[in-house]
Motif scaffolding. Structure first.
Motif, PDB file in Angstrom:
ATOM      1  N   GLY A   1       6.835   0.907   3.188  1.00 38.40           N
ATOM      2  CA  GLY A   1       6.495   0.712   1.775  1.00 38.40           C
ATOM      3  C   GLY A   1       6.761   1.955   0.951  1.00 38.40           C
ATOM      4  N   GLY A   2       6.414   3.123   1.504  1.00 36.51           N
ATOM      5  CA  GLY A   2       6.705   4.384   0.809  1.00 36.51           C
ATOM      6  C   GLY A   2       8.188   4.648   0.701  1.00 36.51           C
ATOM      7  N   LEU A   3       8.929   4.280   1.730  1.00 36.05           N
ATOM      8  CA  LEU A   3      10.379   4.435   1.721  1.00 36.05           C
ATOM      9  C   LEU A   3      11.014   3.547   0.650  1.00 36.05           C
ATOM     10  N   ILE A   4      10.530   2.321   0.554  1.00 35.85           N
ATOM     11  CA  ILE A   4      11.057   1.393  -0.456  1.00 35.85           C
ATOM     12  C   ILE A   4      10.865   1.965  -1.856  1.00 35.85           C
ATOM     13  N   HIS A   5       9.702   2.608  -2.076  1.00 33.76           N
ATOM     14  CA  HIS A   5       9.397   3.167  -3.393  1.00 33.76           C
ATOM     15  C   HIS A   5      10.390   4.269  -3.775  1.00 33.76           C
ATOM     16  N   GLN A   6      10.908   4.986  -2.785  1.00 36.09           N
ATOM     17  CA  GLN A   6      11.812   6.104  -3.047  1.00 36.09           C
ATOM     18  C   GLN A   6      13.282   5.691  -3.083  1.00 36.09           C
ATOM     19  N   LEU A   7      13.592   4.478  -2.617  1.00 33.97           N
ATOM     20  CA  LEU A   7      14.982   4.026  -2.597  1.00 33.97           C
ATOM     21  C   LEU A   7      15.436   3.540  -3.976  1.00 33.97           C
TER      22      LEU A   7
ATOM     23  N   ALA B   1      19.165  -3.903   0.103  1.00 31.20           N
ATOM     24  CA  ALA B   1      19.722  -3.825   1.459  1.00 31.20           C
ATOM     25  C   ALA B   1      18.608  -3.829   2.500  1.00 31.20           C
ATOM     26  N   PHE B   2      17.526  -3.096   2.222  1.00 29.52           N
ATOM     27  CA  PHE B   2      16.399  -3.044   3.149  1.00 29.52           C
ATOM     28  C   PHE B   2      15.733  -4.414   3.271  1.00 29.52           C
ATOM     29  N   ALA B   3      15.552  -5.112   2.155  1.00 28.55           N
ATOM     30  CA  ALA B   3      14.951  -6.454   2.170  1.00 28.55           C
ATOM     31  C   ALA B   3      15.817  -7.424   2.967  1.00 28.55           C
ATOM     32  N   LEU B   4      17.128  -7.328   2.777  1.00 25.78           N
ATOM     33  CA  LEU B   4      18.042  -8.192   3.540  1.00 25.78           C
ATOM     34  C   LEU B   4      17.962  -7.881   5.034  1.00 25.78           C
ATOM     35  N   PHE B   5      17.855  -6.608   5.376  1.00 28.46           N
ATOM     36  CA  PHE B   5      17.706  -6.218   6.775  1.00 28.46           C
ATOM     37  C   PHE B   5      16.432  -6.797   7.372  1.00 28.46           C
TER      38      PHE B   5
ATOM     39  N   PHE C   1       0.505   3.566  -3.278  1.00 32.40           N
ATOM     40  CA  PHE C   1      -0.243   4.808  -3.069  1.00 32.40           C
ATOM     41  C   PHE C   1       0.566   5.919  -2.404  1.00 32.40           C
ATOM     42  N   GLY C   2       1.776   5.629  -1.963  1.00 33.96           N
ATOM     43  CA  GLY C   2       2.541   6.604  -1.199  1.00 33.96           C
ATOM     44  C   GLY C   2       2.178   6.504   0.271  1.00 33.96           C
ATOM     45  N   MET C   3       2.917   7.239   1.085  1.00 35.29           N
ATOM     46  CA  MET C   3       2.739   7.084   2.528  1.00 35.29           C
ATOM     47  C   MET C   3       1.381   7.546   3.035  1.00 35.29           C
ATOM     48  N   PHE C   4       0.954   8.734   2.667  1.00 35.25           N
ATOM     49  CA  PHE C   4      -0.288   9.280   3.238  1.00 35.25           C
ATOM     50  C   PHE C   4      -1.507   8.458   2.838  1.00 35.25           C
ATOM     51  N   TYR C   5      -1.741   8.315   1.545  1.00 37.16           N
ATOM     52  CA  TYR C   5      -2.922   7.573   1.096  1.00 37.16           C
ATOM     53  C   TYR C   5      -2.798   6.082   1.394  1.00 37.16           C
ATOM     54  N   GLY C   6      -1.581   5.556   1.342  1.00 32.19           N
ATOM     55  CA  GLY C   6      -1.370   4.155   1.698  1.00 32.19           C
ATOM     56  C   GLY C   6      -1.775   3.877   3.136  1.00 32.19           C
ATOM     57  N   MET C   7      -1.444   4.815   4.053  1.00 36.46           N
ATOM     58  CA  MET C   7      -1.830   4.658   5.460  1.00 36.46           C
ATOM     59  C   MET C   7      -3.347   4.661   5.608  1.00 36.46           C
ATOM     60  N   ILE C   8      -3.990   5.593   4.933  1.00 34.51           N
ATOM     61  CA  ILE C   8      -5.448   5.681   5.037  1.00 34.51           C
ATOM     62  C   ILE C   8      -6.104   4.414   4.501  1.00 34.51           C
TER      63      ILE C   8
ATOM     64  N   GLY D   1       0.819  -1.214   0.000  1.00 37.47           N
ATOM     65  CA  GLY D   1       0.000   0.000   0.000  1.00 37.47           C
ATOM     66  C   GLY D   1       0.850   1.260   0.000  1.00 37.47           C
ATOM     67  N   GLY D   2       1.916   1.242   0.794  1.00 35.03           N
ATOM     68  CA  GLY D   2       2.832   2.388   0.808  1.00 35.03           C
ATOM     69  C   GLY D   2       3.567   2.534  -0.502  1.00 35.03           C
TER      70      GLY D   2
END
Length: 194
Positions: free
Chosen positions: A148-154, A161-165, A48-55, A44-45
């Motif tokens: 999810g929104g952070l992943i989209h911007q990376l 690296a995030f997935a491995l973490f 839709f991005g962070m804001f709308y994904g959260m909603i 969802g993040g």
């Protein structure tokens, strides 16, 4: 199942104005498809991005919680199974406050419906269940969607690296023995063994 999720998300992205409705429906049927809350909310993040994904994730999680309350009373075998899981997680006392419920809701190894069952059993009535669910569903909607929104911007190396973490984090937090319940020593005093 992962291919089904990818196909569904591609369809949701191309759906236009009714994409949020499809995403919320995906949340509600997620238990039937055996998709983890973490995966759908991260998606969802991402979509839709962070804001709308959260909603949209919050509305979907509330839909799952409300549907759960209605369905659990109609399936006595599932009710009994969840009662056993609740006993393993919380023991016979199970005194867990709202802050602990908020944290447990974002733990990937705590079963979503086991926690909903706990809230249902501890609630005085349906209204109390809805109120508590409305509070504790905030944490996964905010935390997972933000990731999810952070992943989209990376860039791609950052996503890897995030997935491995995340994999390492889940490996470290897994139960140590097969069949071993989740340790809740911090939540309550242990019951002495006879």
């Amino acid at each position: 199942m992962e291919g089904l999720l990818n196909d569904t998300l591609a369809y949701i992205e191309a759906a236009g104005w009714y994409a949020p409705m499809l995403f919320i429906i995906l949340h509600i049927i997620r238990p039937i498809l055996f998709l983890p809350v973490l995966l759908v909310t991260l998606a969802g993040g991402y979509v839709f991005g962070m804001f709308y994904g959260m909603i949209f994730s919050y509305v979907g999680l509330m839909g799952v919680s409300l549907t759960f309350y209605w369905l659990i009373e109609r399936f006595p075998s599932i009710y009994e199974k969840l009662k056993g899981i609740k006993e393993k997680l919380f023991g016979s006392r199970g005194n867990v406050n709202i802050w602990q419920l908020l944290l447990l809701r974002i733990m990937p190894f705590v079963h979503f419906h086991a926690l909903s069952f706990y809230v249902m059993e501890e609630s005085k009535n349906y209204r109390d269940y809805v109120k508590t669910s409305a509070i504790i569903n905030i944490s996964p909607a905010v935390v997972y969607t933000a990731f999810g929104g952070l992943i989209h911007q990376l860039p791609l190396p950052g996503v890897v690296a995030f997935a491995l973490f995340l994999l390492l984090f889940m490996f470290i937090l897994r139960p140590k023995k097969h069949g071993d319940p989740i340790h809740t020593d911090d939540l309550e005093t242990p019951i002495p063994q006879k």
